[in-house]
Write an enzyme that holds these catalytic residues in place. Structure first.
Site, mmCIF file in Angstrom:
data_model
loop_
_atom_site.group_PDB
_atom_site.id
_atom_site.type_symbol
_atom_site.label_atom_id
_atom_site.label_comp_id
_atom_site.label_asym_id
_atom_site.label_seq_id
_atom_site.Cartn_x
_atom_site.Cartn_y
_atom_site.Cartn_z
ATOM 1 N N ASP A 1 40.778 3.548 -21.382
ATOM 2 C CA ASP A 1 41.047 2.475 -22.333
ATOM 3 C C ASP A 1 42.439 2.664 -22.892
ATOM 4 O O ASP A 1 43.080 3.692 -22.661
ATOM 5 C CB ASP A 1 40.007 2.441 -23.444
ATOM 6 C CG ASP A 1 39.830 1.040 -24.036
ATOM 7 O OD1 ASP A 1 40.603 0.119 -23.691
ATOM 8 O OD2 ASP A 1 38.917 0.859 -24.845
ATOM 9 N N GLN A 2 42.882 1.672 -23.626
ATOM 10 C CA GLN A 2 44.246 1.655 -24.132
ATOM 11 C C GLN A 2 44.266 1.014 -25.511
ATOM 12 O O GLN A 2 43.478 0.103 -25.786
ATOM 13 C CB GLN A 2 45.104 0.830 -23.164
ATOM 14 C CG GLN A 2 46.552 0.706 -23.526
ATOM 15 C CD GLN A 2 47.280 -0.163 -22.517
ATOM 16 O OE1 GLN A 2 46.939 -1.320 -22.337
ATOM 17 N NE2 GLN A 2 48.257 0.403 -21.856
#
Length: 128
Positions: free
Chosen positions: A5-6
């Site tokens: 994820d970011q």
């Protein structure tokens, strides 16, 4: 299991995927003329336990943008940017939004692929 994820951080404000054109326009107006940080993280889990994790950061400086330019960019980029934090894809038209990009290309795209592949080689899961 591999998960990634970011997050996008602008001066302590965390951005989500915009979801709508209005939200995308607002995000781009907020980011315009500023440097923000993208942090991408990846983890490998086996048997319900995280056995490896890695995070990397990139800094991106967006050039000043007019409302007219933002509207034209969103028209040209299409709905795919509504699913991207920051409302851009640097691998496409989004690259024109920036004056400077510091960091790994894969980190910016949301998965530090080079670190992940190195770990998978260490684990013997891909060819060395």
């Amino acid at each position: 299991v591999i998960g990634a994820d970011q997050i996008l951080d602008l001066k302590g404000h965390i951005f989500d995927k915009p979801g709508t054109r209005i939200a995308a326009s607002h995000q781009l107006a907020q980011l315009a003329g500023h440097t923000h940080r993208l942090t991408s993280a990846c983890a490998i889990a086996r048997g319900g336990k995280v056995i490896w994790h890695h995070a990397d950061q990139a800094r991106l400086t967006m050039r000043p943008l007019t409302k007219e330019f933002i509207d034209a960019y969103l028209d040209a980029a299409g709905p795919s940017v509504l699913n991207c934090v920051g409302s851009y894809q640097v691998e496409g038209l989004g690259v024109q939004l920036f004056n400077r990009i510091d960091g790994d290309h894969f980190t910016i795209q949301g998965l530090d692929l080079l670190s992940l592949m190195a770990q998978l080689r260490v684990m013997g899961l891909v060819a060395a």
